[in-house]
Design a protein around this motif. Sequence first.
Motif, PDB file in Angstrom:
ATOM      1  N   GLU B  61      31.916  99.984  22.012  1.00 47.05           N
ATOM      2  CA  GLU B  61      31.293  98.662  21.940  1.00 47.05           C
ATOM      3  C   GLU B  61      32.298  97.598  21.527  1.00 47.05           C
ATOM      4  O   GLU B  61      32.175  96.442  21.928  1.00 47.05           O
ATOM      5  CB  GLU B  61      30.083  98.704  20.993  1.00 47.05           C
ATOM      6  N   GLY B  65      33.455  94.294  23.765  1.00 48.41           N
ATOM      7  CA  GLY B  65      33.148  92.968  23.226  1.00 48.41           C
ATOM      8  C   GLY B  65      31.720  92.870  22.725  1.00 48.41           C
ATOM      9  O   GLY B  65      31.231  91.782  22.439  1.00 48.41           O
ATOM     10  N   LEU B  66      31.014  94.015  22.614  1.00 49.47           N
ATOM     11  CA  LEU B  66      29.645  93.992  22.097  1.00 49.47           C
ATOM     12  C   LEU B  66      29.631  93.947  20.570  1.00 49.47           C
ATOM     13  O   LEU B  66      28.668  93.516  19.967  1.00 49.47           O
ATOM     14  CB  LEU B  66      28.879  95.227  22.581  1.00 49.47           C
ATOM     15  N   GLN B  67      30.721  94.438  19.961  1.00 47.18           N
ATOM     16  CA  GLN B  67      30.878  94.339  18.504  1.00 47.18           C
ATOM     17  C   GLN B  67      32.268  93.795  18.241  1.00 47.18           C
ATOM     18  O   GLN B  67      33.175  94.010  19.038  1.00 47.18           O
ATOM     19  CB  GLN B  67      30.811  95.720  17.843  1.00 47.18           C
ATOM     20  N   ALA B  83      34.128  87.745  21.129  1.00 50.87           N
ATOM     21  CA  ALA B  83      32.722  88.110  20.921  1.00 50.87           C
ATOM     22  C   ALA B  83      31.966  88.343  22.232  1.00 50.87           C
ATOM     23  O   ALA B  83      30.836  88.786  22.198  1.00 50.87           O
ATOM     24  CB  ALA B  83      32.032  87.032  20.104  1.00 50.87           C
ATOM     25  N   ASP B  84      32.591  88.045  23.372  1.00 49.37           N
ATOM     26  CA  ASP B  84      31.863  88.199  24.633  1.00 49.37           C
ATOM     27  C   ASP B  84      32.386  89.366  25.451  1.00 49.37           C
ATOM     28  O   ASP B  84      33.534  89.776  25.313  1.00 49.37           O
ATOM     29  CB  ASP B  84      31.971  86.919  25.454  1.00 49.37           C
ATOM     30  N   VAL B  85      31.516  89.852  26.336  1.00 43.88           N
ATOM     31  CA  VAL B  85      31.933  90.921  27.231  1.00 43.88           C
ATOM     32  C   VAL B  85      32.795  90.296  28.326  1.00 43.88           C
ATOM     33  O   VAL B  85      32.336  89.407  29.031  1.00 43.88           O
ATOM     34  CB  VAL B  85      30.711  91.615  27.851  1.00 43.88           C
ATOM     35  N   PRO B  86      34.048  90.739  28.476  1.00 43.19           N
ATOM     36  CA  PRO B  86      34.913  90.121  29.478  1.00 43.19           C
ATOM     37  C   PRO B  86      34.432  90.453  30.898  1.00 43.19           C
ATOM     38  O   PRO B  86      33.798  91.490  31.118  1.00 43.19           O
ATOM     39  CB  PRO B  86      36.286  90.770  29.222  1.00 43.19           C
ATOM     40  N   ASP B  87      34.725  89.545  31.796  1.00 43.68           N
ATOM     41  CA  ASP B  87      34.465  89.785  33.208  1.00 43.68           C
ATOM     42  C   ASP B  87      35.286  91.002  33.648  1.00 43.68           C
ATOM     43  O   ASP B  87      36.430  91.134  33.250  1.00 43.68           O
ATOM     44  CB  ASP B  87      34.918  88.542  33.998  1.00 43.68           C
ATOM     45  N   VAL B  91      29.414  98.543  31.630  1.00 43.05           N
ATOM     46  CA  VAL B  91      29.053  99.528  30.608  1.00 43.05           C
ATOM     47  C   VAL B  91      27.810 100.287  31.039  1.00 43.05           C
ATOM     48  O   VAL B  91      26.839  99.682  31.500  1.00 43.05           O
ATOM     49  CB  VAL B  91      28.774  98.856  29.239  1.00 43.05           C
TER      50      VAL B  91
END
Lengths: 247, 275, 252
Positions: B61, B65-67, B83-87, B91
């Motif tokens: 996670e 970028g989920l945690q 803090a964000d999920v990269p392009d 998952v």
Amino acid sequence: MIATQRVTDSLIIVAILLAVWQGLNLMVGDTALPGPAATLAYLAHLVPSARFAENALATLAAFTYALVIAYGLGLAIGVWLGAHHLSGAVGEPLLVALYSIPKITLYPVILLIFGLGISGKVAFGALHGILPVALLTMSAIRNIPPVYLKVARTLHLSKWQTIFAVFFPATLPEVVAGLRIGFTVTLLGVLLAEMFASKRGLGFLIINAMSLAQSEEMLTVAIMLFVFAVLANSLLLWMEHRLHRRN
Amino acid sequence: MTGPDSGGEVHARLLGVTRIFPGATGQQPVHALGPVDLELRRGEFFAVVGPSGCGKSTLLEILAGLQSPTSGTVTFEGQPVTADVPDGIGVVFQEDASFPWLTVWDNAAFGLRRAGAPEAEVSRSVNDALAFMGLQDFARAYPSQLSGGMRQRVCIARTLVLQPRLILLDEPFGALDAQTRLLMGDEVLRLWRRTSATVLLITHALDEAAMLSDRIGAMSARPGRFMDIVETRWPRERDSTIVSETSFGEITGRLWENLRGESIKSLGHSGAGPA
Amino acid sequence: MSRVGVIRLIVVIAAIGLLELACRLGFIDYRTIIPPSEMTTVLVRLLASGELNSDIARTFGVVVIAVAISIVLGFALGLLIHAVPRVRRALDPLLATYYAVPIFIFYPVMVAIFGLSIIPIVLIGIAAAAVAMIIATLNGLDRVPRVLTKVARVHRMGPLDTALRLKLPAAAPHLFTGVKLAVSYGFIAVIASEFILAPAGLGRAIADAYSDFNNRKMYALILLLLVFATCMNMALHAWDLRWSARRGVRPQ
């Protein structure tokens, strides 16, 4: 096979209920409890009358207002308590406690605040309906699997996309269950209000008929309300089952 | 294609990553992970094994970028992961994350539609992904009508349509029976070869890790750290039949040697704290 | 007490305090709501005078009778319905919609048949409470794991032994949920019946006080019923939680 058996069984149940009714009628006599045939005959006589239309409309109006308020406030409170963890933890037991007290004891207070007119009935009906709607909405939001939120983040959903495309459909079945129970208890609240202190509405008709010893009218109105409640509930239950089957 | 053992280009990197969960009032903070250093090479299949509660899922996670890590840095394709999920990262979770209110087809289309892709492209990608996952006959079904393995395929298809360059799999077959898992392993290998993506698989099954991966990281009990990284040197074209190779037994043997003591440690406090 | 519990207590106390303040300062008319402190003092005086004793005894007597009959009847009917799958299938839709019907509208019908005594009130109480017990019994029996029946066969237990030693304890947490609902529903139905139409009882006393413009007595009685109902429900809920927690099932 099962389906036809089910229809047969339902018919058998209806037949048994009618037989019990008829039997009671024979036991206690026509003045106390009219039989099914006499009640049906009276129904045909009562429904077209202006008196019935006037009272039915009075109940319907109070019920509609009460339901709108119960749904609106119930959903708002439910969303708040579901989304804000601390408020939910503090508020849930209070709502549960309110839900399981005999609310009829509060009706005099409602009457003193709102008066004897339609607003008292509406307030009392809404008081009944808000609680289950709020409780089930809150529970629906809390029960959203956390993994859905993670999926929303990995798919780069915006806040509003997450709310409309994930949270809303995920909570819908339980929210609809809340709306169904809210419907039932709001109707009960409005009818109780009419039975206690009102000069209009179907609840009033029942009590009035009882004091005038008009058993046919009393029974006819009660049975019509019974049928209305069953039909409305079946419709909402059907919607709920459709949503649940998918989920 | 960069071979796994040629030390190719770094695709994602964790440097000195730790994760400490603040304890509840009156409780000690939980040191779940690290410090961990890890370099994922572009195109490799990397598995992380370790006892339950060792912070494997936390590691995944953080990479997604989920945690956020308590300390250390995470980069993906040279860019820091915040803090964000990269392009480019997809998952697949351990839990069933298929949306029960959408059909299989709409589930797969979900991400692309939210991103505002034209309907023709959505249609093409979804049909392609469903065909690849063997779901084309179930396009109109709802997840509740499918088995657990099929639902997990739906989730993989939903990730696949977004053409991720790094696929993170968090014990995706944890809830499936042993035979289904072997078959799903073949699916994942097929997926890995076709997309040329880098794959990070979290698992507690040593045989699964040994069969699928180019490299396997064995983690210690909490706080999780890498104790050993094993290279399998499997050919890129491989499938579940390699479980009968002699070196397969050697690899699982070496992993178990590493993990046996750690698993016993974690038995003592199993179920405590976030996994 | 937990932080949440403290906050909840503060919220409740603040609400009562605000009501008290609003009444004392005249924001709320004395003819509408009397201050909570006054409700309490009037209630204490009424309880001490013994004036309420007969109404209290009558109301709780009726509730106890109605709930006791409901629990026994509901459990017996539940066992019976569960034993015959065809009856179960036929009754399921009826049970699912039962609580959607405001059964209470039949109270005047009962009065017309049985006269103005405790019988129609007990009957309405049973109508409200027994079905919850039936549903809980069916739920409990449905959730008895199949493997327990196999255990019974391994131990060569007869049907009665199986029912009493395995099924009943296995279903117990659900049965207790039924008892909890039966008490709550029965109480509500009895109070409502008394309120609408009855010769005596606490519900009737509130309605009378309202008609006599005796707000002090009315609010004292309302307070009594609300406090009693809340304490009763909290106790039942706590028991339910403990039972369910021990068995690892979620209370309903």
